[in-house]
Scaffold this motif. Structure first.
Motif, PDB file in Angstrom:
ATOM      1  N   TYR A  43       0.057   6.573 -14.698  1.00 29.52           N
ATOM      2  CA  TYR A  43      -0.205   8.003 -14.855  1.00 29.52           C
ATOM      3  C   TYR A  43      -1.705   8.290 -14.948  1.00 29.52           C
ATOM      4  O   TYR A  43      -2.200   9.268 -14.364  1.00 29.52           O
ATOM      5  N   LEU A  44      -2.433   7.442 -15.652  1.00 26.83           N
ATOM      6  CA  LEU A  44      -3.866   7.646 -15.819  1.00 26.83           C
ATOM      7  C   LEU A  44      -4.674   7.165 -14.621  1.00 26.83           C
ATOM      8  O   LEU A  44      -5.906   7.289 -14.616  1.00 26.83           O
ATOM      9  N   GLY A  45      -4.006   6.620 -13.624  1.00 29.11           N
ATOM     10  CA  GLY A  45      -4.676   6.254 -12.386  1.00 29.11           C
ATOM     11  C   GLY A  45      -5.504   4.993 -12.444  1.00 29.11           C
ATOM     12  O   GLY A  45      -6.343   4.768 -11.564  1.00 29.11           O
ATOM     13  N   VAL A  46      -5.283   4.137 -13.439  1.00 30.66           N
ATOM     14  CA  VAL A  46      -6.106   2.931 -13.566  1.00 30.66           C
ATOM     15  C   VAL A  46      -5.391   1.692 -13.039  1.00 30.66           C
ATOM     16  O   VAL A  46      -5.984   0.604 -13.016  1.00 30.66           O
ATOM     17  N   HIS A  47      -4.122   1.844 -12.624  1.00 35.99           N
ATOM     18  CA  HIS A  47      -3.381   0.718 -12.068  1.00 35.99           C
ATOM     19  C   HIS A  47      -2.463   1.193 -10.957  1.00 35.99           C
ATOM     20  O   HIS A  47      -1.925   2.303 -11.008  1.00 35.99           O
ATOM     21  N   TRP A  48      -2.286   0.334  -9.960  1.00 34.73           N
ATOM     22  CA  TRP A  48      -1.240   0.545  -8.978  1.00 34.73           C
ATOM     23  C   TRP A  48       0.108   0.242  -9.636  1.00 34.73           C
ATOM     24  O   TRP A  48       0.188  -0.577 -10.553  1.00 34.73           O
ATOM     25  N   HIS A  70       0.817  -1.214   0.000  1.00 35.80           N
ATOM     26  CA  HIS A  70       0.000   0.000   0.000  1.00 35.80           C
ATOM     27  C   HIS A  70       0.853   1.266   0.000  1.00 35.80           C
ATOM     28  O   HIS A  70       0.602   2.195  -0.779  1.00 35.80           O
ATOM     29  N   VAL A  71       1.839   1.320   0.868  1.00 36.89           N
ATOM     30  CA  VAL A  71       2.663   2.536   0.958  1.00 36.89           C
ATOM     31  C   VAL A  71       3.411   2.763  -0.339  1.00 36.89           C
ATOM     32  O   VAL A  71       3.443   3.887  -0.880  1.00 36.89           O
ATOM     33  N   PHE A  72       4.021   1.724  -0.880  1.00 33.67           N
ATOM     34  CA  PHE A  72       4.751   1.835  -2.140  1.00 33.67           C
ATOM     35  C   PHE A  72       3.832   2.301  -3.264  1.00 33.67           C
ATOM     36  O   PHE A  72       4.158   3.234  -4.014  1.00 33.67           O
ATOM     37  N   ASP A  73       2.673   1.659  -3.405  1.00 38.91           N
ATOM     38  CA  ASP A  73       1.747   1.987  -4.491  1.00 38.91           C
ATOM     39  C   ASP A  73       1.191   3.399  -4.358  1.00 38.91           C
ATOM     40  O   ASP A  73       1.147   4.158  -5.337  1.00 38.91           O
ATOM     41  N   GLU A  74       0.750   3.742  -3.174  1.00 40.67           N
ATOM     42  CA  GLU A  74       0.129   5.061  -2.989  1.00 40.67           C
ATOM     43  C   GLU A  74       1.146   6.184  -3.165  1.00 40.67           C
ATOM     44  O   GLU A  74       0.830   7.231  -3.735  1.00 40.67           O
ATOM     45  N   THR A  75       2.381   5.970  -2.702  1.00 40.84           N
ATOM     46  CA  THR A  75       3.408   7.011  -2.831  1.00 40.84           C
ATOM     47  C   THR A  75       3.700   7.309  -4.300  1.00 40.84           C
ATOM     48  O   THR A  75       3.744   8.484  -4.707  1.00 40.84           O
ATOM     49  N   LEU A  76       3.908   6.268  -5.098  1.00 39.72           N
ATOM     50  CA  LEU A  76       4.211   6.485  -6.511  1.00 39.72           C
ATOM     51  C   LEU A  76       3.003   7.021  -7.272  1.00 39.72           C
ATOM     52  O   LEU A  76       3.149   7.877  -8.158  1.00 39.72           O
ATOM     53  N   LEU A  77       1.831   6.526  -6.952  1.00 40.13           N
ATOM     54  CA  LEU A  77       0.634   7.001  -7.653  1.00 40.13           C
ATOM     55  C   LEU A  77       0.390   8.478  -7.381  1.00 40.13           C
ATOM     56  O   LEU A  77       0.106   9.250  -8.311  1.00 40.13           O
TER      57      LEU A  77
END
Length: 261
Positions: free
Chosen positions: A217-222, A67-74
């Motif tokens: 970038y388009l927010g459709v994938h972690w 979660h932390v990795f995905d949310e930070t990069l997104l």
């Protein structure tokens, strides 16, 4: 009594006589065989590494450790204080939509059919059929993986394009790697020059990377969805290449036309 000098023959040599040098064509053949074994071993290791990376990401995802990795990069790709707006402005967003379409089923199907027609025109019908089976197999693998994990899509930011399937692994990222890398290795088998063969693979890798980045970038994938798609897709494409080499040596498909350098 006078001494009689014993007659003796030539002194035997301790060292063996030098062997005849190996003919040039045999040396070349031996070097090529050693090189082929090394390349095959490296490819097998890369396939194993890709599968291991996918399995590790899947395990971490199921345990909730990404979660932390995905949310930070997104969120790094969003404007500070306004998650609804990606960085770069509307023009970059349009570019990313165009790039993400390169990993869609429509574009990939058209590109695959075009490559198959090229192989048929070069009288490589067996290779064309093998290419179709390889790409379809990758598509089936992608759908099975998505259905098996059923990870929800990101909900932190608005989606830049419409999506309906599950999130893990990224189907666009995986199928871009499967299709473009498989096309690259199959087309490269028909080119004798190594620079052209390398060019095919580099372009395919850049396309797959671009498609994956556009999905985040388009927010459709972690981000972990994309990494898993790249890992599994690249492993599949390398496995296809190994099978193609094996079949080419045994007459199942047309042989590789690599030119010895």
């Amino acid at each position: 009594m006078p001494r009689v000098r014993a007659l003796s023959g030539p002194k035997p040599r301790d060292a063996p006589e030098p062997s005849h040098p190996m003919p040039r064509h045999l040396r070349t053949l031996t070097a090529l065989l050693r090189r082929a074994e090394t390349v095959t071993l490296l490819a097998v290791l890369c396939v194993a590494g890709g599968l291991w990376a996918f399995a590790a990401l899947a395990a971490e995802m199921l345990e909730g450790d990404l979660h932390v990795f995905d949310e930070t990069l997104l969120m790094a790709l969003r404007r500070a204080g306004d998650p609804a707006r990606p960085i770069g402005g509307p023009h970059l967003e349009i570019v990313m939509r165009d790039i993400t379409a390169l990993g869609g089923i429509t574009v990939l199907t058209l590109v695959t059919i075009s490559a198959m027609v090229y192989l048929v025109l070069r009288r490589q019908r067996a290779s064309a059929l093998f290419l179709a089976v390889a790409v379809l197999g990758g598509q089936v693998l992608s759908r099975i993986a998505k259905a098996g994990f059923a990870r929800p899509r990101p909900d932190l930011v608005p989606h830049g394009v419409d999506v309906t399937s599950a999130s893990f692994p990224s189907g666009h990222s995986m199928m871009a790697a499967v299709t473009y890398l498989t096309l690259a290795v199959m087309l490269a088998r028909q080119e004798p020059a190594w620079p052209i063969r390398a060019f095919f693979v580099v372009v395919a890798a850049l396309l797959a990377i671009s498609v994956g980045l556009s999905r985040v970038y388009l927010g459709v994938h972690w981000p972990s969805d994309v990494l898993a798609g790249w890992a599994l897709g690249a492993a599949w494409a390398l496995l296809v290449w190994l099978v193609a080499r094996w079949m080419g040596r045994r007459g199942g498909i047309e042989p590789d036309r690599a030119r010895p350098e």
